[in-house]
Design a protein around this motif. Structure first.
Motif, PDB file in Angstrom:
ATOM      1  N   SER A  75     -55.408  28.004   8.157  1.00 15.42           N
ATOM      2  CA  SER A  75     -54.280  27.264   7.590  1.00 15.42           C
ATOM      3  C   SER A  75     -53.327  26.795   8.679  1.00 15.42           C
ATOM      4  CB  SER A  75     -53.513  28.136   6.589  1.00 15.42           C
ATOM      5  OG  SER A  75     -54.323  28.425   5.480  1.00 15.42           O
ATOM      6  N   ALA A  76     -53.074  27.635   9.668  1.00 12.77           N
ATOM      7  CA  ALA A  76     -52.183  27.262  10.772  1.00 12.77           C
ATOM      8  C   ALA A  76     -52.779  26.129  11.597  1.00 12.77           C
ATOM      9  CB  ALA A  76     -51.901  28.475  11.655  1.00 12.77           C
ATOM     10  N   ILE A  77     -54.070  26.209  11.872  1.00 12.73           N
ATOM     11  CA  ILE A  77     -54.741  25.152  12.636  1.00 12.73           C
ATOM     12  C   ILE A  77     -54.719  23.848  11.848  1.00 12.73           C
ATOM     13  CG2 ILE A  77     -56.957  24.378  13.581  1.00 12.73           C
ATOM     14  CD1 ILE A  77     -57.513  27.412  14.105  1.00 12.73           C
ATOM     15  N   GLN A  78     -54.967  23.932  10.560  1.00  6.79           N
ATOM     16  CA  GLN A  78     -54.957  22.735   9.717  1.00  6.79           C
ATOM     17  C   GLN A  78     -53.586  22.074   9.745  1.00  6.79           C
ATOM     18  OE1 GLN A  78     -55.898  23.416   5.615  1.00  6.79           O
ATOM     19  NE2 GLN A  78     -56.091  21.245   5.173  1.00  6.79           N
ATOM     20  N   ARG A  79     -52.518  22.849   9.714  1.00  9.71           N
ATOM     21  CA  ARG A  79     -51.166  22.287   9.795  1.00  9.71           C
ATOM     22  C   ARG A  79     -50.943  21.604  11.144  1.00  9.71           C
ATOM     23  NH1 ARG A  79     -49.991  27.008   7.163  1.00  9.71           N
ATOM     24  NH2 ARG A  79     -49.302  28.043   9.063  1.00  9.71           N
ATOM     25  N   MET A  80     -51.515  22.152  12.207  1.00  9.48           N
ATOM     26  CA  MET A  80     -51.302  21.607  13.551  1.00  9.48           C
ATOM     27  C   MET A  80     -52.107  20.332  13.794  1.00  9.48           C
ATOM     28  SD  MET A  80     -51.340  25.156  15.692  1.00  9.48           S
ATOM     29  CE  MET A  80     -50.869  24.531  17.286  1.00  9.48           C
ATOM     30  N   ILE A  81     -53.351  20.300  13.391  1.00  9.45           N
ATOM     31  CA  ILE A  81     -54.216  19.163  13.741  1.00  9.45           C
ATOM     32  C   ILE A  81     -54.817  18.478  12.524  1.00  9.45           C
ATOM     33  CG2 ILE A  81     -54.799  20.013  16.039  1.00  9.45           C
ATOM     34  CD1 ILE A  81     -57.477  20.942  14.783  1.00  9.45           C
ATOM     35  N   GLY A  82     -54.282  18.762  11.352  1.00  7.14           N
ATOM     36  CA  GLY A  82     -54.887  18.264  10.128  1.00  7.14           C
ATOM     37  C   GLY A  82     -54.503  16.856   9.731  1.00  7.14           C
ATOM     38  N   SER A  83     -53.754  16.149  10.550  1.00  6.49           N
ATOM     39  CA  SER A  83     -53.398  14.787  10.176  1.00  6.49           C
ATOM     40  C   SER A  83     -54.609  13.865  10.346  1.00  6.49           C
ATOM     41  CB  SER A  83     -52.243  14.277  11.038  1.00  6.49           C
ATOM     42  OG  SER A  83     -52.718  13.945  12.318  1.00  6.49           O
ATOM     43  N   LYS A  84     -54.455  12.656   9.890  1.00  7.71           N
ATOM     44  CA  LYS A  84     -55.555  11.695   9.913  1.00  7.71           C
ATOM     45  C   LYS A  84     -56.044  11.391  11.324  1.00  7.71           C
ATOM     46  CE  LYS A  84     -56.691   7.072   8.285  1.00  7.71           C
ATOM     47  NZ  LYS A  84     -56.230   5.931   7.499  1.00  7.71           N
ATOM     48  N   TRP A  85     -55.164  11.438  12.330  1.00 11.12           N
ATOM     49  CA  TRP A  85     -55.511  10.934  13.657  1.00 11.12           C
ATOM     50  C   TRP A  85     -55.607  11.976  14.766  1.00 11.12           C
ATOM     51  CZ3 TRP A  85     -57.177   6.282  12.933  1.00 11.12           C
ATOM     52  CH2 TRP A  85     -56.614   5.481  11.941  1.00 11.12           C
ATOM     53  N   LYS A  86     -55.074  13.156  14.606  1.00  9.73           N
ATOM     54  CA  LYS A  86     -54.937  14.089  15.730  1.00  9.73           C
ATOM     55  C   LYS A  86     -56.265  14.500  16.353  1.00  9.73           C
ATOM     56  CE  LYS A  86     -50.447  15.960  14.556  1.00  9.73           C
ATOM     57  NZ  LYS A  86     -49.718  17.159  14.121  1.00  9.73           N
ATOM     58  N   ILE A  87     -57.275  14.760  15.553  1.00 11.34           N
ATOM     59  CA  ILE A  87     -58.577  15.161  16.105  1.00 11.34           C
ATOM     60  C   ILE A  87     -59.145  14.021  16.950  1.00 11.34           C
ATOM     61  CG2 ILE A  87     -60.962  15.761  15.513  1.00 11.34           C
ATOM     62  CD1 ILE A  87     -59.570  18.042  14.507  1.00 11.34           C
ATOM     63  N   GLU A  88     -59.008  12.800  16.438  1.00 10.81           N
ATOM     64  CA  GLU A  88     -59.529  11.644  17.176  1.00 10.81           C
ATOM     65  C   GLU A  88     -58.754  11.443  18.480  1.00 10.81           C
ATOM     66  OE1 GLU A  88     -61.054   7.120  16.273  1.00 10.81           O
ATOM     67  OE2 GLU A  88     -60.076   8.248  14.675  1.00 10.81           O
ATOM     68  N   ILE A  89     -57.452  11.616  18.453  1.00 10.84           N
ATOM     69  CA  ILE A  89     -56.645  11.516  19.675  1.00 10.84           C
ATOM     70  C   ILE A  89     -57.106  12.558  20.682  1.00 10.84           C
ATOM     71  CG2 ILE A  89     -54.333  11.866  20.647  1.00 10.84           C
ATOM     72  CD1 ILE A  89     -53.252  10.685  17.947  1.00 10.84           C
ATOM     73  N   LEU A  90     -57.253  13.794  20.240  1.00 18.34           N
ATOM     74  CA  LEU A  90     -57.716  14.861  21.138  1.00 18.34           C
ATOM     75  C   LEU A  90     -59.101  14.546  21.689  1.00 18.34           C
ATOM     76  CD1 LEU A  90     -56.462  18.041  19.262  1.00 18.34           C
ATOM     77  CD2 LEU A  90     -55.666  17.188  21.481  1.00 18.34           C
ATOM     78  N   PHE A  91     -59.976  13.999  20.852  1.00 16.04           N
ATOM     79  CA  PHE A  91     -61.318  13.634  21.303  1.00 16.04           C
ATOM     80  C   PHE A  91     -61.245  12.653  22.470  1.00 16.04           C
ATOM     81  CE2 PHE A  91     -64.785  10.545  21.211  1.00 16.04           C
ATOM     82  CZ  PHE A  91     -65.880  11.377  21.388  1.00 16.04           C
ATOM     83  N   TYR A  92     -60.464  11.595  22.325  1.00 15.54           N
ATOM     84  CA  TYR A  92     -60.396  10.584  23.385  1.00 15.54           C
ATOM     85  C   TYR A  92     -59.752  11.124  24.658  1.00 15.54           C
ATOM     86  CZ  TYR A  92     -62.068   7.037  20.214  1.00 15.54           C
ATOM     87  OH  TYR A  92     -62.842   6.312  19.348  1.00 15.54           O
ATOM     88  N   VAL A  93     -58.719  11.921  24.514  1.00 17.16           N
ATOM     89  CA  VAL A  93     -58.077  12.482  25.712  1.00 17.16           C
ATOM     90  C   VAL A  93     -59.004  13.488  26.384  1.00 17.16           C
ATOM     91  CG1 VAL A  93     -56.132  13.850  26.565  1.00 17.16           C
ATOM     92  CG2 VAL A  93     -55.729  12.076  24.854  1.00 17.16           C
ATOM     93  N   ALA A  94     -59.643  14.335  25.592  1.00 15.97           N
ATOM     94  CA  ALA A  94     -60.458  15.421  26.149  1.00 15.97           C
ATOM     95  C   ALA A  94     -61.811  14.963  26.661  1.00 15.97           C
ATOM     96  CB  ALA A  94     -60.658  16.505  25.090  1.00 15.97           C
ATOM     97  N   LEU A  95     -62.494  14.128  25.898  1.00 18.53           N
ATOM     98  CA  LEU A  95     -63.887  13.836  26.201  1.00 18.53           C
ATOM     99  C   LEU A  95     -64.129  12.440  26.764  1.00 18.53           C
ATOM    100  CD1 LEU A  95     -65.425  15.531  23.056  1.00 18.53           C
ATOM    101  CD2 LEU A  95     -65.085  16.501  25.326  1.00 18.53           C
ATOM    102  N   LYS A  96     -63.175  11.558  26.632  1.00 20.28           N
ATOM    103  CA  LYS A  96     -63.341  10.191  27.131  1.00 20.28           C
ATOM    104  C   LYS A  96     -62.335   9.855  28.229  1.00 20.28           C
ATOM    105  CE  LYS A  96     -66.683   9.100  24.341  1.00 20.28           C
ATOM    106  NZ  LYS A  96     -68.016   8.841  24.835  1.00 20.28           N
ATOM    107  N   ASP A  97     -61.528  10.827  28.617  1.00 23.63           N
ATOM    108  CA  ASP A  97     -60.558  10.680  29.703  1.00 23.63           C
ATOM    109  C   ASP A  97     -59.608   9.499  29.471  1.00 23.63           C
ATOM    110  OD1 ASP A  97     -59.455  11.737  32.027  1.00 23.63           O
ATOM    111  OD2 ASP A  97     -60.485  10.274  33.282  1.00 23.63           O
ATOM    112  N   VAL A  98     -59.204   9.292  28.228  1.00 19.17           N
ATOM    113  CA  VAL A  98     -58.220   8.270  27.886  1.00 19.17           C
ATOM    114  C   VAL A  98     -56.851   8.927  27.987  1.00 19.17           C
ATOM    115  CG1 VAL A  98     -57.394   6.738  26.057  1.00 19.17           C
ATOM    116  CG2 VAL A  98     -59.852   7.083  26.385  1.00 19.17           C
TER     117      VAL A  98
END
Length: 110
Positions: free
Chosen positions: A16-39
């Motif tokens: 539940s805590a993780i869902q509150r932190m990253i559960g928005s529509k875009w946060k996982i995708e933002i993290l993906f690009y920063v972490a794995l695509k060096d954006v």
């Protein structure tokens, strides 16, 4: 506690805590690009994601910084130059992102 067919089921506080932190529509995708695509730059992120407004991206980035996943580096230059990088907490989350990506490719055929 939630009820399920007469029995009480304890909610998973960690999920539940993780869902509150990253559960928005875009946060996982933002993290993906920063972490794995060096954006690292706002404009690059906006181009990668596409259908996101500047205000929404700005809000999501601020929340990811506040929650400890990203660090915002402001170089204090004109024109403004700001970069986003993973914090140690954000780097710990990378294997979870990879697992989500692999699951999506395998189970959803993406």
């Amino acid at each position: 506690m939630a009820r399920r067919q007469g029995a009480e089921v304890e909610r998973c506080k960690a999920v539940s805590a993780i869902q509150r932190m990253i559960g928005s529509k875009w946060k996982i995708e933002i993290l993906f690009y920063v972490a794995l695509k060096d954006v690292r730059h706002f404009g690059q992120l906006r181009r990668c994601i596409g259908n996101i407004s500047e205000s929404t991206l700005s809000k999501q980035l601020k929340e990811l910084v506040d929650d400890g996943f990203l660090e915002r580096i402001d170089y204090g230059e004109v024109p403004p130059r700001v970069e986003y990088t993973l914090t140690p907490q954000g780097r710990i989350f990378v294997p979870i992102l990879l697992a989500m990506k692999q699951w999506g490719e395998k189970e959803l055929g993406l």
